[in-house]
Design an enzyme around this catalytic site. Structure first.
Site, PDB file in Angstrom:
ATOM      1  N   ASP A 102     -91.410 -50.376 -74.310  1.00  0.00           N
ATOM      2  CA  ASP A 102     -90.812 -49.764 -75.509  1.00  0.00           C
ATOM      3  C   ASP A 102     -90.507 -50.810 -76.580  1.00  0.00           C
ATOM      4  OD1 ASP A 102     -89.216 -48.358 -77.317  1.00  0.00           O
ATOM      5  OD2 ASP A 102     -87.591 -47.969 -75.887  1.00  0.00           O
ATOM      6  N   HIS A 109     -82.463 -47.685 -77.432  1.00  0.00           N
ATOM      7  CA  HIS A 109     -83.632 -48.542 -77.168  1.00  0.00           C
ATOM      8  C   HIS A 109     -83.222 -50.005 -77.052  1.00  0.00           C
ATOM      9  CE1 HIS A 109     -86.433 -45.236 -78.064  1.00  0.00           C
ATOM     10  NE2 HIS A 109     -85.515 -44.870 -78.938  1.00  0.00           N
TER      11      HIS A 109
END
Lengths: 562, 562
Positions: free
Chosen positions: B205, B378
Site C-alpha cells: 500500500d 494507511h
C-alpha cells in the site's frame, strides 16, 4: 452573535455623526475584499480585490465585488486604501477605475508598484499617494493612520480610521511572526496605543481563526529548503507565489549556499521580483541571476528555476513543465521540484495532478504535505487573541473569511471579553452603522458575485451557471423538427444530435418514432404553436432518457416553421 | 526504477512456471483496486473496487476497472480475494459478477457481510468462502495464506500467494497502529516469518508513502471526541465513514461518558453498524441506541446523531442538514457538528461548503484541520520501512497510489535495500512476470477508465467527457437554418439559441446577418451539402463569438433541408 441578515432591506440614511461600514466582499468567502466606509456624505474604500472561481462557477475567469451600491456615489469616494498587493485586495481596482479613473489609490510603496504595473497593462495611470507605517493622512473626513503588519508579502499595512464617530482599526491581512525575515513585525505596540485610546470597532482578518496556536516563523523554511538543495543531485525547480518575496529570498539564499545560479520563470515572477529588487526588498547577489537560455546551458547541479504555477495552473510555467509542454524545460529523472506554497482550497485537484505528472515524468516532488516548505500568512487563533487582548475593541467585526472562519473569530472575540451583542457577524452587503460607540447591522444591500468571463463583465449570472453545471454533468440532446406553419404537420425531422451524452448515435433510434407520434398527436389536437410543440418534444425526450438511461441531459428542442 | 510503459504491446504467453501479475486498477489513482494473478492457466483476482470521479469526470457516478483483458477468461478465475470491505476494494464486485455470477468471493467475515449486503440489493447471492487470519486456502494453483492487518475498517487481511513461481505478499490497505482499539495488530511477526522463508515479490500500500513518520493511534481520537462532548451544551452531530466501526465505537463511548443517547442516521450507517454489532465488532450498551423519532424528542444535551455525509455529499444526511433540507433535524445555534473523518482529495470544495453552511446556520463545526478528530488508515513512510525491513522482498511493486505515492514508495524500497532494478514501478494495465525470482514488466494491456453514468456502463468515454467540460465551461450556441434541398437557398432562419452563454437573447442580433451573408455566399459558390453548410455556420459563429467575447462556447449548427 448575530445571524444572517440577507432578508433585511437597504438601510435608511446614516444618522448624523455616525459611521457606516458596508463590506462589499470578503465576508462569506475568502477573496474580493472590499469595505466601504461612509461619514458625512463622503466615502473611503479599503481594498478592492478579486475572488477566484471554484467548481461552482464553471468557466468564470474572475469574480468582482458588486460596485452597484456605490456606482452613483463615486464622486464622493476620497480614496481607495490598499492594505497590500495581493490579488484578493487589489485585483478589482482596474474594474472600479474603469468607472472613474481619478479616484486616488493610497498604499505602501510595494503595494502601489504592483497595482501600477497591473494598471499599466490597461493603459491606466492612476493617482497615487504613497504612505508608510507610522504615517497619517487626512482623506476627506477620514483621518487615517498606518501601521506595519507582517504578512506573506512585503510592505503590508493596517489602517486606523478616525472620524468623529470613533476610532476604527482595520487590520488587513496579517500574522505576527516575531522574527520575520525583514525584521518588520506587526506593530502590536502601536495597536496597544490605539487600545489605550479606545478602539470603537475592530475589523480583523479571520482566515485562520479556526486554527489553534501560532504560525511557524517564515525563517524556519530556509533550512528546510537548504536541506532539500543539499540532497538534490540534479536541477531544482521551486514554485511559489510570484509576490512572496521572502520565500523567494530564502530560495536565493539556499541557491547561494549551494553554489547554484537562479533563473526566474513566469511573467509575474520576473516582473514582481524586478520590482522587489528595485525597491530594495529582495537581495540578489551579483552574478546569481541568469536568463532561461543561460540556465539551460548550465550543468543540472548548478541551477535553480524559480517558477510560478504553485496552484496547479495548467498554463503556468510549472503546469507546462508537468505536461511536457514547456519550451525550455523537460522534466526528467534526477529533477527535484519543490512547491513552496500553500494549497489554496479549491485547487487541490489541479495541484495534485501537476505533482503526479511531474512524478510520473521522474521528478522527486516535495510539497507542504511532505516537508515544512510553507507557512501561512494569516494569524491563527493564538495570535488573534493577542491582538484582541491588546486592542480591547468595544465592537468586533470579523472580516476576510468564509462562515466557518467568521464564526470561529467571533467565538475568540467572546472568549477574550468582547460583549456578545457587540460582535457583528456579517456577510457581504450587510450594512453596519457605528453610532454612539455601538456597531449594529441596520440593513442589507445586494452584493451579488459579478463574474468576469472573457470580455464580458456581469453578463454571466447564477442561472447561466446552473445551465453550465447541467450541461457539464449530462451534456445535451438537441432535436430539430420543421413543421408547416399552417397545418403544424412535420415537414422534416425530427433529427437528434447530442453532445456529452453518448458516443453511439444509434442510441437515439428508439426515440425518433416516439417524437413523431407525439407531434402527430399534438397536430391532431390542433396544437401548432412552435413554443408549445417544443414543450411536447422536451417532455417526451426527457421522459425517454430518464427511463432508458436514468440521466438528465439538457433537452434542447427546436421547432422551425416553414 | 522503471518509467511508464504505456507504449508497450500486450505481452506474449506467460513462460512455463512463471507468475503473471496484471494490475487493472489502483496504480496511478487511489481507487478501483484490482490485481489479477495468473499461474498455469488459472487466474486469481485480489480486490475489485471502484474509483470515485473528480471534476475531471463530470457527471460520472463511478469508475470501474476495465474487465476487458479477462472477460474471455472468467472461467479460469479461481476466486476473488477481497482484502477488506471498503468501496475501493469491493465496489466493482457486482459489475464483475454481472458477467459470471459463480466466481467465489473469499474474504473475512465482516468483508463478506458488507459485500453480500451490496449484492443483495441487486438480487445476487454470491458463492463465498470465509477465511480468517492465520488461515490457508488452496485456490486452484494458488496457495493462499491470510494475515491480520490493521486498517480503518475491521477484519482487514493481507494475503500471501504461493505458487511454484515463488512467494508473493499483497498487503492490501494497512497501517501499523500498535495499540488498535480491537487489539488486532498488523501481523508483523507473520510477515517476518515470510521474510525468513523468502518473499519474491511484495505488493504494498503506497497511499501515505510520501508522509514521513508514523500514524497516531486511533485510540487518541477518543479523548478528543470526549472533550468536544464535554464542551457541547446542545446537540452533537458526528459524521464519519459508515464503515469506520472503531471511530463510531469511540463516539458511542464518549456518548456513554456524557450520558447521551445515540441515533444512527443515513442508510449505510444504519446497515453497516447493524452488521458490525451482529458480528460482535461494535459494542452498543443496552438502551443507548434510539430511533430518529425518539432522538428528536430528547433534550438537546442528551443526544448524539451519528451520521453519514463526512465527504460533503449533498444528498447525505449531513448534506441535507447543512442546506436545511433534512426532514428531522434543523441546525441551530448551540449545535456542535464533528467531522471525524478524512477529507478525501477532490472533495474539499463540497466538504468546506457543508462546513460553511452549517456554520452559517449557527453550528460550531469541528473538523480535522481544527482538532485531532481523524487519523489515517494507511501506513506512512516510517511504517512502510518497518514492513520492508522485516519482509526483505527480492522484488517490490508499489500499489494503491497516485504517481506521487508510487514514486515515494519506490524510493523507500531503494533506501531500505531493494535493488533499484528489482523495483517495478507500474501503472494500471502494465503486465509483470515473475520468472526465476525476477519481476519485470513484459507488456501493457489497455486498462481504460470504465465509467458508470446512470444505467450506462462504458458508454461514456473520454471524448464525451471533453464535450461535457467544454459545455460546462462555456455553454453552447445552437443555430438552426432550413434550406431548400435543391437550391441551397435559406428557407427559414437562422435562429439562434444558447444555454450557459448569455442571459440577454439580443446579444445574438449582430451575428444573424453575418450567418445569412455567409450562407448566401456559400449558395452562390454552389455549396448545398448540409454538412458543408453546417461547417460554414460553425466557422462564422465561432469567429464572431471569439472576437466579440473572447470565449469558446460549443457551436452547434443544424442545417435542415426541406
Amino acid at each position: 452573535m448575530s445571524q444572517p441578515h440577507l432578508d433585511l432591506d437597504p438601510p435608511g440614511p446614516l444618522p448624523e455623526g455616525g459611521l457606516r461600514i458596508t463590506p462589499l466582499g470578503g465576508l462569506g468567502a475568502i477573496g474580493r475584499n472590499m469595505t466601504v466606509f461612509e461619514f458625512g456624505g463622503k466615502l473611503l474604500i479599503v481594498d478592492c480585490g478579486v475572488l477566484f472561481p471554484d467548481v461552482e462557477q464553471p468557466g468564470v475567469d474572475l469574480i468582482l465585488p458588486d460596485f452597484a451600491p456605490i456606482l452613483d456615489r463615486l464622486g464622493d469616494v476620497q480614496a481607495i486604501v490598499l492594505t497590500h498587493g495581493h490579488e484578493d485586495h487589489i485585483g478589482a481596482v482596474p474594474y472600479l477605475l474603469a468607472h472613474k479613473q481619478d479616484i486616488p489609490l493610497v498604499g505602501s510603496q510595494f503595494t502601489l508598484a504592483l497595482v501600477e504595473a497591473k494598471l499599466a497593462e490597461r493603459r491606466i495611470k492612476p493617482y497615487t499617494l504613497t504612505v508608510v507605517e507610522g504615517g497619517r493622512e487626512r482623506l476627506g473626513p477620514f483621518e487615517c493612520e498606518f501601521f506595519a503588519v507582517n504578512h506573506s508579502i512585503p510592505d503590508a499595512l493596517a489602517v486606523a480610521i478616525r472620524t468623529p464617530a470613533g476610532l476604527v482599526l482595520h487590520t488587513g491581512d496579517f500574522k505576527m511572526d516575531q522574527l520575520p525575515l525583514d525584521g518588520r513585525i506587526t506593530d502590536l505596540a502601536g495597536f496597544a496605543r490605539l487600545g489605550a485610546e479606545g478602539v470603537d470597532l475592530l475589523l480583523s482578518d479571520s482566515t485562520n481563526a479556526e486554527i489553534p496556536g501560532f504560525v511557524t516563523p517564515e525563517r524556519e523554511i530556509g533550512p528546510v529548503i537548504s536541506s532539500i538543495f543539499n540532497k538534490a543531485t540534479g536541477r531544482v525547480i521551486v514554485a511559489s507565489f510570484a509576490s512572496h518575496v521572502h520565500r523567494v529570498q530564502q530560495v536565493l539564499d539556499a541557491a547561494g549556499e549551494h553554489d547554484r545560479k537562479v533563473a526566474f520563470i513566469g511573467r509575474s515572477m520576473v516582473r514582481n521580483m524586478g520590482i522587489a529588487r528595485d525597491l530594495g526588498l529582495l537581495r540578489i547577489p551579483a552574478g546569481m541571476l541568469v536568463s532561461l537560455d543561460e540556465a539551460t546551458n548550465l550543468p543540472p547541479e548548478k541551477i535553480v528555476f524559480m517558477s510560478t504555477g504553485s496552484q496547479g495552473e495548467p498554463m503556468s510555467a510549472l503546469g507546462r513543465m508537468s505536461t511536457g509542454d514547456h519550451r525550455h524545460i523537460t522534466i526528467a529523472a534526477g529533477d527535484t521540484v519543490v512547491l513552496a506554497s500553500s494549497l489554496v482550497p479549491g485547487n487541490e485537484t489541479s495541484v495534485y495532478r501537476v505533482i503526479n505528472q511531474l512524478s510520473r515524468a521522474g521528478a522527486k516532488v516535495i510539497h507542504k504535505d511532505v516537508a515544512k516548505v510553507h507557512v501561512s500568512g494569516h494569524a491563527p487563533a493564538g495570535e488573534l487573541l493577542y491582538l484582541l487582548n491588546v486592542v480591547k475593541p468595544s465592537n468586533l467585526m470579523p472580516v476576510h473569511g468564509e462562515w466557518r472562519h467568521l464564526r470561529a473569530h467571533a467565538r475568540l472575540g467572546e472568549e477574550s471579553g468582547v460583549a456578545p451583542d457587540r460582535i457583528v457577524l456579517c456577510e457581504d452587503g450587510d450594512v453596519v452603522d457605528l453610532v454612539d460607540g455601538m456597531a449594529s447591522v441596520v440593513g442589507h444591500v445586494k452584493s451579488r458575485y459579478v463574474y468576469v468571463d472573457g470580455l464580458a463583465i456581469g453578463d454571466v449570472g447564477e442561472s447561466l451557471l446552473t445551465e453550465r453545471r447541467i450541461l457539464g454533468d449530462g451534456g445535451f440532446i438537441a432535436t430539430t423538427v420543421v413543421v408547416d406553419s399552417v397545418t403544424g404537420k412535420v415537414v422534416a425531422g425530427p433529427t437528434l444530435s447530442a453532445k456529452g451524452f453518448s458516443e453511439d448515435p444509434s442510441v437515439f433510434d428508439p426515440v425518433l418514432p416516439i417524437i413523431t407520434e407525439a407531434l402527430d398527436r399534438a397536430a391532431a389536437d390542433g396544437v401548432t404553436d412552435p413554443h408549445q410543440l417544443q414543450q411536447v418534444v422536451r417532455r417526451v425526450v426527457g421522459r425517454w432518457v430518464n427511463e432508458a438511461y436514468r440521466r438528465r441531459p439538457m433537452i434542447v428542442p427546436t421547432v422551425v416553421e416553414v
